[in-house]
Design an enzyme around this catalytic site. Structure first.
Site, PDB file in Angstrom:
ATOM      1  CB  VAL A  11     -33.112 -16.376  32.227  1.00  0.00           C
ATOM      2  CG1 VAL A  11     -34.212 -15.979  30.942  1.00  0.00           C
ATOM      3  CG2 VAL A  11     -31.747 -15.972  31.688  1.00  0.00           C
ATOM      4  CB  SER A  14     -35.653 -11.242  35.972  1.00  0.00           C
ATOM      5  OG  SER A  14     -35.107 -11.732  34.975  1.00  0.00           O
ATOM      6  CB  VAL A 128     -42.362 -30.188  29.481  1.00  0.00           C
ATOM      7  CG1 VAL A 128     -42.323 -30.868  27.827  1.00  0.00           C
ATOM      8  CG2 VAL A 128     -41.811 -31.289  30.375  1.00  0.00           C
ATOM      9  N   GLY A 130     -41.080 -24.783  27.911  1.00  0.00           N
ATOM     10  CA  GLY A 130     -41.121 -23.334  28.187  1.00  0.00           C
ATOM     11  C   GLY A 130     -42.552 -22.736  28.215  1.00  0.00           C
ATOM     12  N   GLY A 183     -30.406 -15.908  26.539  1.00  0.00           N
ATOM     13  CA  GLY A 183     -30.991 -16.566  27.720  1.00  0.00           C
ATOM     14  C   GLY A 183     -31.617 -18.096  27.577  1.00  0.00           C
ATOM     15  CE  LYS A 201     -36.949 -28.571  28.464  1.00  0.00           C
ATOM     16  NZ  LYS A 201     -36.531 -27.614  27.210  1.00  0.00           N
TER      17      LYS A 201
HETATM   18  N1  LIG Z   1     -34.036 -19.957  30.620  1.00  0.00           N
HETATM   19  C1  LIG Z   1     -34.813 -20.686  30.073  1.00  0.00           C
HETATM   20  O1  LIG Z   1     -35.352 -20.192  28.812  1.00  0.00           O
HETATM   21  C2  LIG Z   1     -35.650 -21.638  30.882  1.00  0.00           C
HETATM   22  C3  LIG Z   1     -35.164 -22.367  31.805  1.00  0.00           C
HETATM   23  N2  LIG Z   1     -35.945 -23.189  32.704  1.00  0.00           N
HETATM   24  C4  LIG Z   1     -35.322 -23.710  34.036  1.00  0.00           C
HETATM   25  O2  LIG Z   1     -35.542 -22.502  34.773  1.00  0.00           O
HETATM   26  C5  LIG Z   1     -34.565 -22.582  35.883  1.00  0.00           C
HETATM   27  C6  LIG Z   1     -33.804 -21.461  35.873  1.00  0.00           C
HETATM   28  O3  LIG Z   1     -33.240 -21.097  34.622  1.00  0.00           O
HETATM   29  P1  LIG Z   1     -32.606 -19.579  34.267  1.00  0.00           P
HETATM   30  O4  LIG Z   1     -33.354 -18.622  34.850  1.00  0.00           O
HETATM   31  O5  LIG Z   1     -32.251 -19.647  32.901  1.00  0.00           O
HETATM   32  O6  LIG Z   1     -31.202 -19.797  35.093  1.00  0.00           O
HETATM   33  P2  LIG Z   1     -30.265 -18.417  35.683  1.00  0.00           P
HETATM   34  O7  LIG Z   1     -28.856 -19.183  35.630  1.00  0.00           O
HETATM   35  O8  LIG Z   1     -30.439 -17.341  34.613  1.00  0.00           O
HETATM   36  O9  LIG Z   1     -30.690 -18.183  36.983  1.00  0.00           O
HETATM   37  C7  LIG Z   1     -30.340 -18.746  38.041  1.00  0.00           C
HETATM   38  C8  LIG Z   1     -30.729 -18.003  39.268  1.00  0.00           C
HETATM   39  O10 LIG Z   1     -30.813 -18.953  40.389  1.00  0.00           O
HETATM   40  C9  LIG Z   1     -29.943 -18.515  41.329  1.00  0.00           C
HETATM   41  N3  LIG Z   1     -29.227 -19.400  42.103  1.00  0.00           N
HETATM   42  C10 LIG Z   1     -28.675 -20.511  41.427  1.00  0.00           C
HETATM   43  N4  LIG Z   1     -28.179 -21.275  42.536  1.00  0.00           N
HETATM   44  C11 LIG Z   1     -28.349 -20.499  43.544  1.00  0.00           C
HETATM   45  C12 LIG Z   1     -28.228 -20.906  45.046  1.00  0.00           C
HETATM   46  N5  LIG Z   1     -27.547 -22.297  45.298  1.00  0.00           N
HETATM   47  N6  LIG Z   1     -28.504 -20.245  46.061  1.00  0.00           N
HETATM   48  C13 LIG Z   1     -29.259 -19.086  45.542  1.00  0.00           C
HETATM   49  N7  LIG Z   1     -29.478 -18.690  44.454  1.00  0.00           N
HETATM   50  C14 LIG Z   1     -29.154 -19.535  43.333  1.00  0.00           C
HETATM   51  C15 LIG Z   1     -28.965 -17.358  40.439  1.00  0.00           C
HETATM   52  O11 LIG Z   1     -28.202 -16.483  41.425  1.00  0.00           O
HETATM   53  P3  LIG Z   1     -27.095 -15.508  40.828  1.00  0.00           P
HETATM   54  O12 LIG Z   1     -27.692 -14.757  39.911  1.00  0.00           O
HETATM   55  O13 LIG Z   1     -26.958 -14.600  42.149  1.00  0.00           O
HETATM   56  O14 LIG Z   1     -26.100 -16.230  40.652  1.00  0.00           O
HETATM   57  C16 LIG Z   1     -29.790 -16.743  39.491  1.00  0.00           C
HETATM   58  O15 LIG Z   1     -30.513 -15.884  40.096  1.00  0.00           O
HETATM   59  C17 LIG Z   1     -33.673 -23.966  35.565  1.00  0.00           C
HETATM   60  O16 LIG Z   1     -34.126 -24.912  36.180  1.00  0.00           O
HETATM   61  C18 LIG Z   1     -33.879 -24.121  34.139  1.00  0.00           C
HETATM   62  O17 LIG Z   1     -33.732 -25.380  33.425  1.00  0.00           O
HETATM   63  C19 LIG Z   1     -36.968 -23.976  32.066  1.00  0.00           C
HETATM   64  C20 LIG Z   1     -37.486 -23.349  30.966  1.00  0.00           C
HETATM   65  C21 LIG Z   1     -36.733 -22.347  30.064  1.00  0.00           C
HETATM   66  N1  LIG Z   2     -32.165 -24.628  28.011  1.00  0.00           N
HETATM   67  C1  LIG Z   2     -33.659 -24.969  27.654  1.00  0.00           C
HETATM   68  C2  LIG Z   2     -34.489 -23.887  28.338  1.00  0.00           C
HETATM   69  C3  LIG Z   2     -35.915 -24.344  28.473  1.00  0.00           C
HETATM   70  O1  LIG Z   2     -36.150 -25.275  29.070  1.00  0.00           O
HETATM   71  C4  LIG Z   2     -33.858 -24.862  26.176  1.00  0.00           C
HETATM   72  O2  LIG Z   2     -33.036 -24.127  25.562  1.00  0.00           O
HETATM   73  O3  LIG Z   2     -34.978 -25.426  25.641  1.00  0.00           O
END
Ligand SMILES: NC(=O)C1=CN([C@@H]2O[C@H](COP(=O)(O)OP(=O)(O)OC[C@H]3O[C@@H](n4cnc5c(N)ncnc54)[C@H](OP(=O)(O)O)[C@@H]3O)[C@@H](O)[C@H]2O)C=CC1
Ligand SMILES: N[C@@H](CC=O)C(=O)O
Length: 412
Positions: A11, A14, A128, A130, A183, A201
């Protein structure tokens, strides 16, 4: 040319790729730097082949360790292997940007020290709130303040679930599924709904605000899994909405910190925050109350914060980095101030319960079809210890099956 590696293409990852691609020309014009994405790490390359920049994908971290990059963006999530990778990159003198609150709440102090020792930067604005700019304003613009308190909605997923349950009468499971599809939720949504994500957070924010280490595991944490339609209905009856609130307060040298569902006035600044939006109210001795509001989760809002950190590193390459104070704060788990609580008792002994609750100075009872076999009272006590004593007393009354309480803060 600034070269960037991105660990994770989910999420947030990308979204970061999208924002970098959309801003490459603007950045060049604005700050005179060209940036390029060198490599993107994923677990399973095949899953991502239809995305832009798929030629940069790798599933082998060694490809990135050996690449000559300037900045590594960690958006994989979790502690392992993110922790080991980041340590290795810091020792290789790479700047780090991460959105990973689990990692910063657990190892932030050590990683910040390592960054300092290696003369590089570690930024985590997206960890913290987003997309809300909060950590930099807190540690820079508001640095002239001693902070008294933080009241905040810090989790988009739970706020989304509670909003849908309140507005659309959606049930909990359906709302959670929807939040996952959008997401917002963590890979393991237990982190969101059990309140751990908010606690991490709150610990990051409080550690910066009070300049003492607020260990997230010492915070009183209660999630939203117990909230049902009757709680939401009762909140409506008293003009409130239920929000998962992170609260910390500095009082008499101690820090009270909790994450729990709270009934807040529906027209208050916090009460009006809906869906995946977050809101953070800081009370500083110089500035007074200041509120930060915006999208706390989601692809582009979070990527916006990550991108801001990248630009900050590029623009202020030599700026010194603040570290976390390692002195552990004394954390108080019980709320020490006078406030109201909803107490909900499931019983076949309503008469006895009403007698017990009638002892209170102020109380409010509501018994109708919806709350069959339940007594609901709104009571006011001096502090949480007194509430707990009262609850224990209620639990000892024969034919009482369950006693549940929710804090009622009204205006916030
Ligand atoms: N989603 C949100 O709204 C928010 C998220 N965050 C933080 O951002 C971070 C990412 O979240 P998010 O994008 O939602 O997570 P996703 O699960 O959507 O994406 C995680 C990505 O990391 C890759 N990945 C995970 N573990 C490994 C590994 N061991 N080796 C290589 N690649 C790996 C995955 O690969 P593959 O796709 O091939 O499995 C995937 O592409 C987290 O720390 C989350 O807490 C913070 C704020 C908001
Ligand atoms: N899972 C978290 C993602 C952002 O930090 C949330 O829902 O706030």
């Amino acid at each position: 040319m600034i070269s960037i590696a991105i660990l994770g293409h989910g999420v947030v990852g990308s979204g970061v790729v999208e924002i970098i691609n959309n801003n490459i020309n603007k950045l060049n014009e604005k700050i005179g730097e060209e940036i390029k994405i060198a490599k993107i790490l994923v677990r399973d390359v095949k899953k991502h082949l239809n995305k832009v920049n798929s030629n940069l994908l790798t599933d082998n971290i060694e490809d990135i360790f050996s690449e000559n990059v300037d900045i590594v963006v960690e958006v994989m999530g979790g502690i392992d292997p993110a922790y080991d990778y980041i340590k290795k990159f810091l020792n290789l003198k790479k700047h780090i940007v991460t959105a990973n609150k689990d990692l910063i709440a657990k190892h932030g102090d050590e990683l910040l020290d390592m960054a300092k020792e290696n003369g590089v930067r570690l930024h985590f604005e997206a960890s913290v709130g987003g997309g809300i700019p909060i950590l930099r304003p807190l540690s820079e613009c508001l640095s002239g303040n001693n902070f008294n308190s933080i009241n905040a909605i810090l989790n988009g997923t739970t706020n989304f679930i509670l909003s849908r349950m309140d507005k659309d009468n959606m049930d909990y499971e359906e709302a959670l599924k929807y939040a996952q599809e959008l997401g917002f939720a963590e890979a393991n949504p237990e982190s969101d709904v059990m309140g751990y994500d908010s606690a991490r957070k709150l610990s990051i924010l409080s550690t910066i605000a009070y300049n003492e280490k607020v260990n997230w595991e010492k915070i009183h944490i209660q999630g939203i899994t117990d909230i049902d339609k009757n709680d939401i209905e009762f909140a409506k009856k008293i003009g409130c909405r239920i929000k998962l609130l992170g609260i910390s307060k500095k009082e008499n040298g101690n820090i009270y910190a909790s994450v729990r569902p709270v009934m807040v006035n529906k027209d208050s600044s916090i009460g009006k925050i809906e869906d995946e939006f977050n809101g953070i109210v800081l009370d500083g001795d110089a500035v007074g109350n200041v509120m930060f509001y915006g999208k706390g989760a989601g692809k582009l809002p979070t990527a916006s914060a990550v991108f801001g950190d990248i630009v900050d590193i590029i623009q202020n390459n030599r700026q010194k980095l603040a570290c976390f104070n390692k002195k552990e704060a004394l954390i108080q788990k019980n709320y020490q101030n006078k406030c109201k609580w909803m107490v909900r008792v499931k019983t076949e002994n309503k008469h006895e319960i009403m007698k017990e609750l009638a002892d209170f100075e102020k109380f409010y009872l509501d018994i109708n079809k919806e709350f069959k076999n339940e007594v609901i009272a709104l009571i006011e006590v001096e502090n949480e210890e007194i509430l707990n004593e009262k609850i224990n007393k209620l639990k000892k009354i024969p034919n009482v099956y369950d006693v549940k309480s929710i804090m009622v803060l009204g205006d916030n």
